[in-house]
Design a protein around this motif. Structure first.
Motif, PDB file in Angstrom:
ATOM      1  N   HIS A 158       0.817  -1.209   0.000  1.00 33.67           N
ATOM      2  CA  HIS A 158       0.000   0.000   0.000  1.00 33.67           C
ATOM      3  C   HIS A 158       0.856   1.267   0.000  1.00 33.67           C
ATOM      4  O   HIS A 158       0.323   2.369  -0.155  1.00 33.67           O
ATOM      5  N   LEU A 159       2.161   1.114   0.160  1.00 35.87           N
ATOM      6  CA  LEU A 159       3.071   2.260   0.153  1.00 35.87           C
ATOM      7  C   LEU A 159       3.697   2.420  -1.231  1.00 35.87           C
ATOM      8  O   LEU A 159       4.053   1.438  -1.874  1.00 35.87           O
ATOM      9  N   THR A 160       3.842   3.674  -1.662  1.00 38.17           N
ATOM     10  CA  THR A 160       4.620   3.956  -2.865  1.00 38.17           C
ATOM     11  C   THR A 160       6.077   3.602  -2.602  1.00 38.17           C
ATOM     12  O   THR A 160       6.486   3.403  -1.445  1.00 38.17           O
ATOM     13  N   ASP A 161       6.892   3.555  -3.652  1.00 39.88           N
ATOM     14  CA  ASP A 161       8.315   3.243  -3.447  1.00 39.88           C
ATOM     15  C   ASP A 161       8.979   4.284  -2.553  1.00 39.88           C
ATOM     16  O   ASP A 161       9.847   3.953  -1.735  1.00 39.88           O
ATOM     17  N   ASP A 162       8.608   5.562  -2.704  1.00 38.76           N
ATOM     18  CA  ASP A 162       9.168   6.597  -1.835  1.00 38.76           C
ATOM     19  C   ASP A 162       8.760   6.365  -0.382  1.00 38.76           C
ATOM     20  O   ASP A 162       9.575   6.536   0.537  1.00 38.76           O
TER      21      ASP A 162
ATOM     22  N   PHE B 267       7.093  -9.066  -6.921  1.00 39.22           N
ATOM     23  CA  PHE B 267       7.398  -9.706  -8.204  1.00 39.22           C
ATOM     24  C   PHE B 267       8.899  -9.736  -8.446  1.00 39.22           C
ATOM     25  O   PHE B 267       9.638  -8.881  -7.956  1.00 39.22           O
ATOM     26  N   VAL B 268       9.338 -10.727  -9.203  1.00 38.94           N
ATOM     27  CA  VAL B 268      10.773 -10.836  -9.493  1.00 38.94           C
ATOM     28  C   VAL B 268      11.216  -9.719 -10.424  1.00 38.94           C
ATOM     29  O   VAL B 268      12.396  -9.355 -10.458  1.00 38.94           O
TER      30      VAL B 268
ATOM     31  N   THR C  35       5.822  -3.953  -5.670  1.00 40.47           N
ATOM     32  CA  THR C  35       7.191  -3.691  -6.080  1.00 40.47           C
ATOM     33  C   THR C  35       7.890  -4.990  -6.466  1.00 40.47           C
ATOM     34  O   THR C  35       7.269  -6.047  -6.581  1.00 40.47           O
ATOM     35  N   THR C  36       9.207  -4.906  -6.673  1.00 40.01           N
ATOM     36  CA  THR C  36       9.988  -6.058  -7.114  1.00 40.01           C
ATOM     37  C   THR C  36      11.030  -6.441  -6.070  1.00 40.01           C
ATOM     38  O   THR C  36      11.401  -5.631  -5.214  1.00 40.01           O
TER      39      THR C  36
ATOM     40  N   VAL D  37       3.008 -14.332  -3.360  1.00 40.64           N
ATOM     41  CA  VAL D  37       3.566 -13.889  -2.075  1.00 40.64           C
ATOM     42  C   VAL D  37       4.984 -14.405  -1.849  1.00 40.64           C
ATOM     43  O   VAL D  37       5.274 -15.583  -2.061  1.00 40.64           O
ATOM     44  N   TRP D  38       5.825 -13.487  -1.387  1.00 42.44           N
ATOM     45  CA  TRP D  38       7.195 -13.809  -0.984  1.00 42.44           C
ATOM     46  C   TRP D  38       7.376 -13.447   0.482  1.00 42.44           C
ATOM     47  O   TRP D  38       6.785 -12.479   0.971  1.00 42.44           O
ATOM     48  N   LEU D  39       8.194 -14.223   1.159  1.00 47.28           N
ATOM     49  CA  LEU D  39       8.588 -13.916   2.532  1.00 47.28           C
ATOM     50  C   LEU D  39       9.924 -13.184   2.464  1.00 47.28           C
ATOM     51  O   LEU D  39      10.910 -13.715   1.941  1.00 47.28           O
ATOM     52  N   ALA D  40       9.940 -11.965   2.966  1.00 44.86           N
ATOM     53  CA  ALA D  40      11.159 -11.157   3.003  1.00 44.86           C
ATOM     54  C   ALA D  40      11.666 -11.099   4.437  1.00 44.86           C
ATOM     55  O   ALA D  40      10.924 -10.725   5.345  1.00 44.86           O
TER      56      ALA D  40
END
Length: 214
Positions: A118-122, A148-149, A179-180, A204-207
């Motif tokens: 929900h956040l922009t890259d900035d 995404f990759v 984002t990526t 979904v990825w786990l970061a």
């Protein structure tokens, strides 16, 4: 932080728990393995935990049952109401990734599931930089979210959703700020974290990011 999604989540709060269980065909793959993903995030959270985007309290509940200390933060009034009903006595305050009431105790772990997009890259940059200042050496961030990759992979997923006439999912992928992995890795690195990424389903990825020594 942009609040354009608050009204949507207030409305969604009443059916959110049904959606994450796979009842909505368009979002079934997005939430595939939802319970296991939340359990994994909960197990990786250590010490005093800040949870951003606590939603209806599903992750919060898992961590509380494990005997963990959780400070929940959620912008949607509807979501907070349901979470507090599920978990009376648990702290869940109004706020978001960038603006929230800071308790006296700093976090050891920061967690979030299905919310950081929900956040922009900035805004993501600002949030992660702030987390880097709050967390001490060895502090960790554990996020599970749609990532995404590459931007090409994101566009392919949008085209696939459109071909299946999953119009709500396609609109979601176009309008929100997914984002990526390279971008997330960059943001974590610039804030002093070493990060790793594990794919949990098609979306979904786990970061996991660990604060480096100064």
């Amino acid at each position: 932080m942009t609040r354009q999604f608050d009204a949507l989540f207030d409305e969604w709060s009443m059916t959110y728990d049904h959606t994450v269980k796979g009842s909505d065909i368009e979002y079934k793959e997005v939430f595939e393995g939802y319970d296991d993903i939340l359990s994994e995030v909960a197990k990786k959270a250590k010490g005093y935990i800040f949870e951003f985007g606590a939603g209806t309290g599903n992750l919060t509940e898992k961590m509380i049952k494990m005997g963990k200390q959780v400070y929940g933060i959620e912008p949607s009034e509807g979501m907070r109401r349901i979470a507090r009903k599920k978990l009376p006595g648990v702290t869940i305050v109004e706020g978001d990734f960038l603006e929230f009431p800071m308790p006296k105790q700093h976090p050891d772990t920061i967690v979030s599931t299905y919310a950081f997009h929900h956040l922009t890259d900035d805004e993501k940059t600002g949030a992660i930089q702030q987390f880097g200042k709050m967390l001490g050496e060895g502090g960790r961030i554990v996020f599970a979210d749609t990532i995404f990759v590459s931007n090409e992979a994101k566009q392919d997923m949008i085209k696939e959703a459109e071909s299946k006439q999953f119009n709500r999912l396609a609109a979601d992928l176009k309008s929100e700020f997914y984002t990526t992995i390279p971008k997330m890795n960059q943001l974590f690195g610039e804030a002093g974290f070493d990060a790793s990424f594990t794919q949990k389903n098609r979306f979904v990825w786990l970061a996991e990011a660990m604060k480096r020594r100064e």
